[in-house]
Design a protein around this motif. Structure first.
Motif, PDB file in Angstrom:
ATOM      1  N   SER A   1      47.630 -28.129  10.094  1.00  0.00           N
ATOM      2  CA  SER A   1      48.332 -27.260   9.224  1.00  0.00           C
ATOM      3  C   SER A   1      49.489 -27.759   8.348  1.00  0.00           C
ATOM      4  O   SER A   1      49.685 -27.686   7.051  1.00  0.00           O
ATOM      5  CB  SER A   1      47.993 -25.892   9.288  1.00  0.00           C
ATOM      6  N   LEU A   2      50.315 -28.121   9.182  1.00  0.00           N
ATOM      7  CA  LEU A   2      51.703 -28.345   9.071  1.00  0.00           C
ATOM      8  C   LEU A   2      52.088 -29.795   8.778  1.00  0.00           C
ATOM      9  O   LEU A   2      53.085 -30.198   7.909  1.00  0.00           O
ATOM     10  CB  LEU A   2      52.754 -27.737   9.892  1.00  0.00           C
ATOM     11  N   SER A   3      51.396 -30.728   9.215  1.00  0.00           N
ATOM     12  CA  SER A   3      51.883 -32.167   9.413  1.00  0.00           C
ATOM     13  C   SER A   3      51.725 -32.628   7.998  1.00  0.00           C
ATOM     14  O   SER A   3      52.729 -33.436   7.636  1.00  0.00           O
ATOM     15  CB  SER A   3      50.858 -32.856  10.198  1.00  0.00           C
ATOM     16  N   ASP A   4      50.890 -32.464   7.133  1.00  0.00           N
ATOM     17  CA  ASP A   4      50.545 -33.079   5.896  1.00  0.00           C
ATOM     18  C   ASP A   4      52.009 -32.589   4.943  1.00  0.00           C
ATOM     19  O   ASP A   4      52.570 -33.537   4.359  1.00  0.00           O
ATOM     20  CB  ASP A   4      49.420 -32.648   5.266  1.00  0.00           C
ATOM     21  N   PRO A   5      52.035 -31.188   4.589  1.00  0.00           N
ATOM     22  CA  PRO A   5      53.320 -30.844   3.921  1.00  0.00           C
ATOM     23  C   PRO A   5      54.617 -31.303   4.504  1.00  0.00           C
ATOM     24  O   PRO A   5      55.394 -31.788   3.629  1.00  0.00           O
ATOM     25  CB  PRO A   5      53.421 -29.125   4.162  1.00  0.00           C
ATOM     26  N   TYR A   6      54.817 -31.367   5.755  1.00  0.00           N
ATOM     27  CA  TYR A   6      56.074 -32.004   6.463  1.00  0.00           C
ATOM     28  C   TYR A   6      56.127 -33.390   6.209  1.00  0.00           C
ATOM     29  O   TYR A   6      57.312 -33.648   5.517  1.00  0.00           O
ATOM     30  CB  TYR A   6      55.930 -31.541   7.836  1.00  0.00           C
ATOM     31  N   ARG A   7      55.082 -34.137   6.316  1.00  0.00           N
ATOM     32  CA  ARG A   7      55.387 -35.714   5.907  1.00  0.00           C
ATOM     33  C   ARG A   7      55.370 -35.740   4.234  1.00  0.00           C
ATOM     34  O   ARG A   7      56.114 -36.928   3.972  1.00  0.00           O
ATOM     35  CB  ARG A   7      54.338 -36.307   6.450  1.00  0.00           C
ATOM     36  N   THR A   8      54.826 -35.010   3.445  1.00  0.00           N
ATOM     37  CA  THR A   8      55.150 -35.509   2.200  1.00  0.00           C
ATOM     38  C   THR A   8      56.274 -34.765   1.433  1.00  0.00           C
ATOM     39  O   THR A   8      56.261 -34.912   0.224  1.00  0.00           O
ATOM     40  CB  THR A   8      53.751 -35.043   1.673  1.00  0.00           C
TER      41      THR A   8
ATOM     42  N   THR B   1      55.244 -28.107  17.227  1.00  0.00           N
ATOM     43  CA  THR B   1      54.927 -28.918  16.018  1.00  0.00           C
ATOM     44  C   THR B   1      56.096 -29.191  15.033  1.00  0.00           C
ATOM     45  O   THR B   1      56.180 -30.473  14.965  1.00  0.00           O
ATOM     46  CB  THR B   1      53.906 -28.032  15.190  1.00  0.00           C
ATOM     47  N   LEU B   2      56.833 -28.226  14.912  1.00  0.00           N
ATOM     48  CA  LEU B   2      58.130 -28.713  14.200  1.00  0.00           C
ATOM     49  C   LEU B   2      59.077 -29.703  14.878  1.00  0.00           C
ATOM     50  O   LEU B   2      59.643 -30.703  14.553  1.00  0.00           O
ATOM     51  CB  LEU B   2      58.992 -27.351  14.009  1.00  0.00           C
TER      52      LEU B   2
ATOM     53  N   PRO C   1      54.467 -23.358   3.775  1.00  0.00           N
ATOM     54  CA  PRO C   1      53.679 -23.931   4.789  1.00  0.00           C
ATOM     55  C   PRO C   1      53.920 -23.738   6.386  1.00  0.00           C
ATOM     56  O   PRO C   1      52.946 -23.627   7.017  1.00  0.00           O
ATOM     57  CB  PRO C   1      53.985 -25.573   4.659  1.00  0.00           C
ATOM     58  N   VAL C   2      55.029 -23.633   6.609  1.00  0.00           N
ATOM     59  CA  VAL C   2      55.415 -23.172   8.061  1.00  0.00           C
ATOM     60  C   VAL C   2      54.730 -21.895   8.512  1.00  0.00           C
ATOM     61  O   VAL C   2      54.214 -21.749   9.439  1.00  0.00           O
ATOM     62  CB  VAL C   2      56.923 -23.235   8.227  1.00  0.00           C
ATOM     63  N   LEU C   3      54.896 -20.768   7.599  1.00  0.00           N
ATOM     64  CA  LEU C   3      54.224 -19.586   7.551  1.00  0.00           C
ATOM     65  C   LEU C   3      52.799 -19.685   7.737  1.00  0.00           C
ATOM     66  O   LEU C   3      52.222 -18.701   8.563  1.00  0.00           O
ATOM     67  CB  LEU C   3      54.775 -18.589   6.592  1.00  0.00           C
ATOM     68  N   VAL C   4      52.414 -20.558   6.751  1.00  0.00           N
ATOM     69  CA  VAL C   4      50.723 -20.655   6.740  1.00  0.00           C
ATOM     70  C   VAL C   4      50.118 -21.217   7.967  1.00  0.00           C
ATOM     71  O   VAL C   4      49.246 -20.619   8.592  1.00  0.00           O
ATOM     72  CB  VAL C   4      50.251 -21.506   5.487  1.00  0.00           C
TER      73      VAL C   4
ATOM     74  N   THR D   1      65.355 -28.517   5.106  1.00  0.00           N
ATOM     75  CA  THR D   1      63.706 -28.589   5.286  1.00  0.00           C
ATOM     76  C   THR D   1      63.123 -27.497   5.523  1.00  0.00           C
ATOM     77  O   THR D   1      62.027 -27.046   4.793  1.00  0.00           O
ATOM     78  CB  THR D   1      63.743 -29.535   6.885  1.00  0.00           C
ATOM     79  N   LEU D   2      63.535 -26.587   6.490  1.00  0.00           N
ATOM     80  CA  LEU D   2      62.865 -25.306   6.993  1.00  0.00           C
ATOM     81  C   LEU D   2      62.696 -24.394   5.634  1.00  0.00           C
ATOM     82  O   LEU D   2      61.634 -23.957   5.478  1.00  0.00           O
ATOM     83  CB  LEU D   2      63.488 -24.617   7.980  1.00  0.00           C
ATOM     84  N   PRO D   3      63.950 -24.272   4.709  1.00  0.00           N
ATOM     85  CA  PRO D   3      63.647 -23.188   3.753  1.00  0.00           C
ATOM     86  C   PRO D   3      62.545 -23.825   2.618  1.00  0.00           C
ATOM     87  O   PRO D   3      61.837 -23.000   2.061  1.00  0.00           O
ATOM     88  CB  PRO D   3      65.114 -23.308   3.021  1.00  0.00           C
ATOM     89  N   MET D   4      62.598 -25.126   2.451  1.00  0.00           N
ATOM     90  CA  MET D   4      61.799 -25.553   1.409  1.00  0.00           C
ATOM     91  C   MET D   4      60.369 -25.751   2.009  1.00  0.00           C
ATOM     92  O   MET D   4      59.554 -25.586   1.202  1.00  0.00           O
ATOM     93  CB  MET D   4      62.148 -27.208   1.299  1.00  0.00           C
TER      94      MET D   4
END
Length: 567
Positions: free
Chosen positions: A447-454, A379-380, A485-488, A478-481
């Motif tokens: 789960s991750l696409s929306d936080p990543y894209r926004t 996904t990432l 969401p990544v862990l969720v 990117t990953l720290p911020m």
């Protein structure tokens, strides 16, 4: 870890789609051929319609198909109605935000755990009747009632609604970020519309287009679910999925052809169900135009608010009581009817049987962690490829992403098992993790696409201007911020894996047992203490994942308020 090379990153979407499409298409082919009489391993190398004749002539086939259609449509319609009413009436309130925070624990409980908890809440000797006995009902012993399972599948529908409502609410929340909800409602409110009426007339038509695929996925799952049906659907009139599994497990190998034909019929029923739902969407859109344009400013605002709250709280209370009841049973030594609580408590159940649960728990954790991690990496890689190359997914790509959720599991897992047998990979860790990955990856991506894209792209551009490479931006910015969401997303993937039943049964080849397969198998024995332990363990593992997803960023960023806000 080394940064992902651009060449590998560009190949991520193709690799991900291959992992999706190859087992599904191969599995469908492996199911379709035996459905038409071709199965050389069983001595049948000629095509024939005999499996379909046997299927159509089987006494329980048509009632089972009818039960699947009724329960699937009822569960999907009720879940969507509850979510829409609750969102329309309570969106933007503190109560709605509190419910948002409870979504993760609600989603973490596997379907089978909810079904088993509901079973022992609503049976004649269950907690609900105990609470009113004997002072209200007059019962000093359990009555001879068929309440769970019931002949009409009502409790089965209730179990599906309990699990699908939080999922649809989560998808609705993600979709609201893609429409200008606040501005739309504000304009409607300025024209005198009530908040609920404004949301229904102006926002819902926009947002439903965004959640159409999740609704189809819920419908496909409800039409074909097997583990919940084995627990709560009536045994005298089972759903088609439960009947197909019975044929697959029949010692008479001739039933393998009937089972394959049944699996194809299940796929056709799901396709018919989605087509019928689409037709109902068009009909509702036509009939709803007068409501949207009649100019009425307030339509049932109080009723909608009270009804949405009452039904939602009732559902979540029933779900919580179901799991709590199972937890209590796991620490019970003696609990006679009609006592509301056990008269004797004991931890001996756990001490005596913990060894029996150790192997299923380890397999559950190992497969869940492995499949969730692989899904997260893929996904990432796909999302970072979108970000770097400016690629946006098409509607076709979204349909492919949802394909494992839209195709009935029994429709391709049997064929996939045949393929694994031919490859000599049946019953191994790779096959088991791969089968779980098919269903984990879509949920992790969603789960991750929306936080990543926004995520504000100015952070990335600033780092690039400071001389940081694209890989460095990913690992250091990117990953720290996006750590929370990544862990969720990782926790969501783990929870989905914990709840998988049919992939473990088919791909595991009988060599692996998980907490879910053990819980479903224990239903026939009726040992409430053992089932309580299994359900409790099933629920605790995913909840621990979500708890870690909340605590790890808070601990890592404890001295950095800005990072805690972003994460």
């Amino acid at each position: 870890m080394k940064p992902v090379r651009p060449t590998l990153l560009g190949a991520a979407p193709a690799v991900t789609l291959t992992l999706f499409l190859f087992p599904i298409l191969a599995g469908l082919a492996g199911t379709l051929l035996p459905a038409f009489g071709y199965f050389p391993a069983l001595g049948r190398a000629d095509f024939s319609l005999d499996p379909w004749r046997a299927l159509a002539g089987y006494p329980g086939f048509w009632p089972a198909a009818g039960m699947s259609l009724w329960t699937g449509f009822a569960a999907t319609a009720l879940s969507l109605l509850i979510v829409v009413c609750f969102a329309a009436a309570w969106r933007g309130t503190r109560l709605f935000k509190a419910v948002q925070r409870l979504l993760s624990p609600l989603l973490s409980v596997p379907h089978a755990a909810v079904a088993l908890g509901l079973l022992f809440l609503l049976t004649p000797s269950g907690w609900l009747l105990r609470a009113g006995s004997p002072w209200l009902t007059g019962f000093d012993r359990p009555p001879d009632w068929a309440t769970a399972p019931d002949p009409h599948g009502l409790v089965f529908v209730l179990a599906l609604v309990l699990k699908e409502t939080p999922f649809l609410l989560l998808m609705l929340l993600a979709a609201l970020n893609q429409v200008r909800e606040a501005e739309t409602v504000a304009v409607a409110r300025s024209m005198g519309y009530g908040p609920a009426t404004a949301w229904l007339k102006c926002v819902f038509p926009l947002v439903y287009a965004q959640i159409r695929l999740p609704v189809y996925a819920v419908l496909a799952y409800s039409l074909s679910v097997i583990d919940v049906a084995l627990i709560l659907a009536p045994s005298t009139n089972p759903t088609l999925g439960a009947l197909i599994l019975r044929w697959f497990n029949d010692p008479d190998l001739a039933y393998q052809f009937v089972a394959a034909a049944g699996a194809v019929a299940q796929l056709l029923i799901v396709l018919f169900g989605i087509g019928l739902w689409r037709g109902l969407e068009i009909l509702v859109a036509v009939l709803g135009r007068p409501f949207a344009s009649d100019g009425q400013r307030r339509v049932g605002e109080r009723t909608l608010k009270a009804g949405g709250l009452t039904v939602s709280l009732a559902l979540w209370a029933v779900g919580a009581l179901s799991i709590l009841g199972m937890a209590i049973w796991s620490f019970t030594r003696s609990w006679r009817f009609p006592d509301v609580l056990p008269d004797r408590w004991s931890a001996m159940n756990w001490l005596r049987r913990s060894g029996d649960l150790q192997d299923p728990a380890l397999v559950t954790v190992a497969v869940g962690v492995a499949s969730a991690l692989i899904a997260l990496v893929l996904t990432l890689a796909c999302l970072e490829h979108e970000k770097r190359d400016g690629v946006r997914p098409t509607t076709r790509a979204l349909w492919l992403l949802y394909l494992p959720l839209l195709v009935p599991q029994v429709g391709f897992l049997f064929g996939a098992q045949v393929l694994l047998l031919l490859m000599g990979a049946d019953g191994g860790w790779v096959a088991l993790i791969w089968s779980h990955l098919l269903f984990v990856l879509p949920y992790v991506f969603l789960s991750l696409s929306d936080p990543y894209r926004t995520l504000d792209d100015r952070y990335r551009r600033t780092a690039l201007c400071l001389g940081v490479g694209a890989g460095g931006v990913f690992w250091r910015v990117t990953l720290p911020m996006l750590l929370r969401p990544v862990l969720v997303a990782l926790a969501v993937g783990f929870a989905v894996s914990v709840g998988q039943y049919l992939p473990t049964v088919f791909a595991g080849g009988g060599r692996f047992t998980t907490l879910t397969t053990e819980a479903v198998a224990a239903t026939g024995g009726g040992d409430r203490r053992l089932i309580g332990m299994l359900v409790f363990a099933q629920s605790v593992l995913p909840f621990a994942g979500f708890l870690a997803a909340a605590l790890i960023p808070a601990w890592l960023f404890r001295g950095r308020a800005g990072m805690k806000a972003e994460a």
